[in-house]
Design a protein around this motif. Structure first.
Motif, PDB file in Angstrom:
ATOM      1  N   GLN A 156       4.493  -2.216   3.806  1.00  8.93           N
ATOM      2  CA  GLN A 156       5.332  -3.107   3.007  1.00  8.93           C
ATOM      3  C   GLN A 156       4.813  -4.531   3.041  1.00  8.93           C
ATOM      4  O   GLN A 156       4.085  -4.926   3.959  1.00  8.93           O
ATOM      5  CB  GLN A 156       6.773  -3.041   3.529  1.00  8.93           C
ATOM      6  CG  GLN A 156       7.410  -1.715   3.157  1.00  8.93           C
ATOM      7  CD  GLN A 156       8.742  -1.475   3.804  1.00  8.93           C
ATOM      8  OE1 GLN A 156       9.296  -2.352   4.459  1.00  8.93           O
ATOM      9  NE2 GLN A 156       9.257  -0.277   3.649  1.00  8.93           N
ATOM     10  N   LYS A 157       5.244  -5.291   2.046  1.00  8.40           N
ATOM     11  CA  LYS A 157       4.776  -6.676   1.917  1.00  8.40           C
ATOM     12  C   LYS A 157       5.170  -7.504   3.139  1.00  8.40           C
ATOM     13  O   LYS A 157       6.302  -7.422   3.618  1.00  8.40           O
ATOM     14  CB  LYS A 157       5.391  -7.290   0.656  1.00  8.40           C
ATOM     15  CG  LYS A 157       4.741  -8.576   0.255  1.00  8.40           C
ATOM     16  CD  LYS A 157       5.314  -9.090  -1.039  1.00  8.40           C
ATOM     17  CE  LYS A 157       4.617 -10.420  -1.353  1.00  8.40           C
ATOM     18  NZ  LYS A 157       5.157 -11.048  -2.540  1.00  8.40           N
ATOM     19  N   GLY A 158       4.236  -8.263   3.629  1.00 11.07           N
ATOM     20  CA  GLY A 158       4.510  -9.205   4.715  1.00 11.07           C
ATOM     21  C   GLY A 158       4.493  -8.618   6.107  1.00 11.07           C
ATOM     22  O   GLY A 158       4.750  -9.326   7.079  1.00 11.07           O
ATOM     23  N   GLU A 159       4.204  -7.323   6.230  1.00 12.33           N
ATOM     24  CA  GLU A 159       4.217  -6.733   7.574  1.00 12.33           C
ATOM     25  C   GLU A 159       2.798  -6.519   8.119  1.00 12.33           C
ATOM     26  O   GLU A 159       1.827  -6.473   7.366  1.00 12.33           O
ATOM     27  CB  GLU A 159       5.000  -5.419   7.597  1.00 12.33           C
ATOM     28  CG  GLU A 159       4.308  -4.244   6.959  1.00 12.33           C
ATOM     29  CD  GLU A 159       5.152  -2.957   7.065  1.00 12.33           C
ATOM     30  OE1 GLU A 159       6.291  -3.008   7.549  1.00 12.33           O
ATOM     31  OE2 GLU A 159       4.638  -1.914   6.633  1.00 12.33           O
ATOM     32  N   ILE A 160       2.744  -6.401   9.430  1.00  7.88           N
ATOM     33  CA  ILE A 160       1.472  -6.039  10.065  1.00  7.88           C
ATOM     34  C   ILE A 160       1.578  -4.571  10.456  1.00  7.88           C
ATOM     35  O   ILE A 160       2.469  -4.182  11.210  1.00  7.88           O
ATOM     36  CB  ILE A 160       1.191  -6.904  11.311  1.00  7.88           C
ATOM     37  CG1 ILE A 160       1.111  -8.381  10.916  1.00  7.88           C
ATOM     38  CG2 ILE A 160      -0.111  -6.463  11.972  1.00  7.88           C
ATOM     39  CD1 ILE A 160       0.735  -9.306  12.052  1.00  7.88           C
ATOM     40  N   TYR A 161       0.708  -3.782   9.878  1.00  9.29           N
ATOM     41  CA  TYR A 161       0.748  -2.331  10.059  1.00  9.29           C
ATOM     42  C   TYR A 161      -0.402  -1.915  10.971  1.00  9.29           C
ATOM     43  O   TYR A 161      -1.566  -2.179  10.676  1.00  9.29           O
ATOM     44  CB  TYR A 161       0.610  -1.668   8.696  1.00  9.29           C
ATOM     45  CG  TYR A 161       0.820  -0.171   8.672  1.00  9.29           C
ATOM     46  CD1 TYR A 161       1.981   0.378   8.153  1.00  9.29           C
ATOM     47  CD2 TYR A 161      -0.175   0.697   9.126  1.00  9.29           C
ATOM     48  CE1 TYR A 161       2.161   1.755   8.098  1.00  9.29           C
ATOM     49  CE2 TYR A 161       0.003   2.070   9.087  1.00  9.29           C
ATOM     50  CZ  TYR A 161       1.174   2.590   8.569  1.00  9.29           C
ATOM     51  OH  TYR A 161       1.353   3.948   8.513  1.00  9.29           O
ATOM     52  N   GLY A 162      -0.067  -1.309  12.070  1.00  5.73           N
ATOM     53  CA  GLY A 162      -1.099  -0.829  12.998  1.00  5.73           C
ATOM     54  C   GLY A 162      -1.409   0.624  12.733  1.00  5.73           C
ATOM     55  O   GLY A 162      -0.527   1.476  12.741  1.00  5.73           O
ATOM     56  N   PHE A 163      -2.664   0.911  12.472  1.00  2.56           N
ATOM     57  CA  PHE A 163      -3.089   2.270  12.129  1.00  2.56           C
ATOM     58  C   PHE A 163      -3.874   2.796  13.319  1.00  2.56           C
ATOM     59  O   PHE A 163      -4.982   2.336  13.586  1.00  2.56           O
ATOM     60  CB  PHE A 163      -3.956   2.188  10.879  1.00  2.56           C
ATOM     61  CG  PHE A 163      -4.259   3.490  10.221  1.00  2.56           C
ATOM     62  CD1 PHE A 163      -3.341   4.532  10.210  1.00  2.56           C
ATOM     63  CD2 PHE A 163      -5.470   3.670   9.561  1.00  2.56           C
ATOM     64  CE1 PHE A 163      -3.633   5.722   9.584  1.00  2.56           C
ATOM     65  CE2 PHE A 163      -5.770   4.861   8.925  1.00  2.56           C
ATOM     66  CZ  PHE A 163      -4.839   5.891   8.938  1.00  2.56           C
ATOM     67  N   ILE A 222       0.857  -1.198   0.000  1.00  3.55           N
ATOM     68  CA  ILE A 222       0.000   0.000   0.000  1.00  3.55           C
ATOM     69  C   ILE A 222       0.889   1.242   0.000  1.00  3.55           C
ATOM     70  O   ILE A 222       1.808   1.351   0.818  1.00  3.55           O
ATOM     71  CB  ILE A 222      -0.927   0.048   1.236  1.00  3.55           C
ATOM     72  CG1 ILE A 222      -1.881  -1.141   1.256  1.00  3.55           C
ATOM     73  CG2 ILE A 222      -1.730   1.353   1.273  1.00  3.55           C
ATOM     74  CD1 ILE A 222      -2.784  -1.202   2.486  1.00  3.55           C
ATOM     75  N   THR A 223       0.641   2.130  -0.930  1.00  2.00           N
ATOM     76  CA  THR A 223       1.331   3.417  -0.929  1.00  2.00           C
ATOM     77  C   THR A 223       0.283   4.516  -1.032  1.00  2.00           C
ATOM     78  O   THR A 223      -0.534   4.500  -1.948  1.00  2.00           O
ATOM     79  CB  THR A 223       2.300   3.534  -2.131  1.00  2.00           C
ATOM     80  OG1 THR A 223       3.145   2.379  -2.125  1.00  2.00           O
ATOM     81  CG2 THR A 223       3.156   4.774  -2.043  1.00  2.00           C
ATOM     82  N   VAL A 224       0.319   5.416  -0.097  1.00  2.00           N
ATOM     83  CA  VAL A 224      -0.641   6.519  -0.079  1.00  2.00           C
ATOM     84  C   VAL A 224       0.145   7.826  -0.045  1.00  2.00           C
ATOM     85  O   VAL A 224       1.048   7.979   0.776  1.00  2.00           O
ATOM     86  CB  VAL A 224      -1.559   6.434   1.169  1.00  2.00           C
ATOM     87  CG1 VAL A 224      -2.506   7.619   1.227  1.00  2.00           C
ATOM     88  CG2 VAL A 224      -2.337   5.132   1.175  1.00  2.00           C
TER      89      VAL A 224
END
Lengths: 300, 257
Positions: free
Chosen positions: A25-32, A2-4
């Motif tokens: 990035q690919k394969g990561e868990i991103y906390g928003f 994802i790129t924003v």
């Protein structure tokens, strides 16, 4: 994945997003993370192809959002904040319907994975919030997407339900999936995330990996309790020490954030000894994401 | 598309909507002969009308019975279809139940198309079935005087009118996203067109012309039927396309107060 860049979203006169930038990035868990109403769900809706941005560039799963005609073109798994299912469908029917032709034998696998095998033939209308949330996680994954966008998956659940959902998210990473999930429960982020993005009032205020956060932002805090009320003069002098970053007071207890642990502890002890301050206790801890969040959000 | 059709069939059956439509149409179809044969004469006799004059006051025949029922189909049938099916699309949009299917790749066309196909087939079949039931029961109570062919033609035309109403429900549902408002606007559209047709004498150019043609028992079709059919089909297609366009340009997963 994802790129924003410079994402804006206006609802008539209300500016929900004011230039959000984000990289997952690919394969990561991103906390928003962000307060209620900060713009998390608006961002998630846009990234899931359900809402159109007012301005900005977004690429999701290698597809520019401007190029899609239908949310399904993104080939992602999406769990809304309040997932709505057909109440008259059974659990198995729901997964089979949402999985489509791709689902095949994955329905049984998903039922087992989310722990709903026993409720496979029950109608979804009678499910608790926790069961619906688990079904939602299963529904997001049933088509085996590489990217999952989960909007507040653990909110409004009891501790057991939250723990279940977080376990499922952690397992997604082991399956090689990329996960973007939003929450306002900061301890959830600390438990499972690789990277964190903070949003407040429609603007991103920080985006870092957990290790960067720990290196740059997670600081030692000395909780120091005195037997007598603190002398303002002593506090003023304490603040001038080069190892001290921030001082907050709670009654007779000082919370002193410092640049490091070892050198700072020596300097602090020497400082109080030189001024004959009767200390009752001195303990060391690390500031957590919650304190960091409050610290970052406060100026806004 | 097949999954969508199966989903709509299950929804129709489990929500009871198909049963409500079938039972209501059959109820009116069977009630009309009973009213005409037993209830109404009883009421009139209690008002002092001699029994030998009753035949002169009203037509106690199968034809009269069928025509009374057909009038009911327009009034009661329209209300029934508008309010039974008002949430067919509007409720789904409002409740956000379409969000997960859309994210799973379900197309807008198949979603609306399946609704139209399943409920359209039901609405095309139910009036025909009910009219045949009315024909048979009225025939039993009075005597058979109408050819079955005219009944089948009438039932098909009524069914086509109901499919037009379904398209109305779908279009207004996609525009308003509120079931009750959708029901009322569908009613307003149906009754508005009917009154306009009567006032201006243009029923032949409107879908309501189908209902008038359906009531012509024993008469051959004329050119105005073709016109009504063509216009109804064109309007239904246009409403389907408008609903599709609305869906494609909609913001999904909105919060509702």
């Amino acid at each position: 994945m994802i790129t924003v860049k410079g994402l804006y979203k206006n609802f008539k006169d209300f500016h929900a997003l004011k230039g959000v930038d984000m990289h997952v990035q690919k394969g990561e868990i991103y906390g928003f993370i962000g307060h209620n109403g900060a713009g998390k769900s608006t961002t998630m809706n846009i990234l899931a192809g359900l809402s159109r941005p007012t301005k900005g560039q977004c690429t999701v799963n290698g597809v520019a959002l401007t190029d899609i005609e239908h949310p399904g073109d993104l080939h992602i798994g999406y769990l809304p904040e309040d997932p709505r299912f057909y109440s008259w469908m059974t659990t198995r029917e729901t997964l089979a319907y949402l999985g489509g032709d791709i689902a095949g034998g994955r329905v049984n696998e998903m039922l087992e994975w989310v722990g709903l095998t026993h409720a496979a033939h029950r109608r979804v209308g009678g499910f608790s919030r926790g069961m619906k949330q688990r079904l939602g996680v299963g529904a997001a994954l049933v088509r085996d997407p590489a990217l999952l966008i989960l909007d507040e998956p653990s909110s409004a659940l009891d501790p057991e339900g939250r723990s279940d959902v977080l376990r499922l998210i952690a397992e997604m990473k082991q399956m090689g999936k990329t996960v973007l999930f939003s929450t306002h429960i900061l301890s959830d982020v600390e438990r499972v995330c690789d990277r964190v993005g903070m949003i407040a009032e429609g603007s991103m205020i920080m985006e870092k990996t957990i290790s960067q956060l720990q290196r740059d932002n997670i600081r030692p805090i000395f909780d120091i309790t005195s037997a007598v009320p603190w002398d303002p003069d002593v506090l003023s002098k304490l603040g001038e020490l080069d190892v001290v970053l921030e001082i907050t007071t709670e009654g007779n207890t000082l919370n002193v954030m410092t640049v490091d642990e070892n050198e700072s502890s020596k300097r602090l002890l020497r400082f109080f000894a030189d001024r004959n301050v009767p200390l009752r206790s001195l303990s060391l801890r690390k500031n957590n994401l919650e304190e960091l969040f409050l610290q970052e959000v406060k100026p806004l | 598309m097949m999954r969508e059709i199966i989903k709509e069939i299950k929804f129709g059956l489990r929500s009871g909507k198909l049963l409500i439509l079938l039972a209501s149409f059959l109820f009116f179809a069977l009630l009309t002969p009973v009213m005409l044969k037993f209830v109404l004469p009883g009421v009139l006799q209690s008002q002092g009308v001699p029994s030998e004059d009753l035949g002169g006051i009203m037509g106690m025949t199968q034809t009269a019975c069928i025509q009374i029922y057909m009038n009911d189909v327009f009034e009661m049938g329209t209300i029934l279809v508008a309010f039974t099916l008002c949430g067919l699309l509007a409720q789904e949009i409002r409740d956000n139940t379409l969000v997960l299917p859309l994210c799973s790749g379900r197309g807008f066309g198949p979603i609306i198309g399946a609704k139209l196909l399943v409920f359209g087939a039901a609405l095309a079949g139910i009036p025909l079935l009910a009219l045949i039931a009315d024909y048979l029961y009225a025939g039993l109570l009075f005597s058979f005087e109408v050819e079955l062919l005219f009944i089948i033609r009438g039932g098909i035309l009524q069914g086509m009118y109901m499919v037009f109403l379904l398209c109305c429900v779908i279009m207004w549902g996609s525009a308003l996203k509120r079931p009750i408002a959708t029901g009322f606007l569908t009613l307003a559209t149906a009754f508005g067109l009917h009154f306009a047709g009567g006032l201006l004498g243009i029923h032949g150019w409107l879908p309501s012309g189908l209902l008038l043609q359906a009531q012509r028992l024993g008469e051959a079709t004329d050119q105005s039927l073709i016109t009504s059919l063509t216009i109804t089909t064109a309007l239904s297609t246009a409403m389907f396309l408008i609903a599709l366009w609305r869906m494609k340009n909609m913001e999904w997963n909105e919060r509702h107060a």
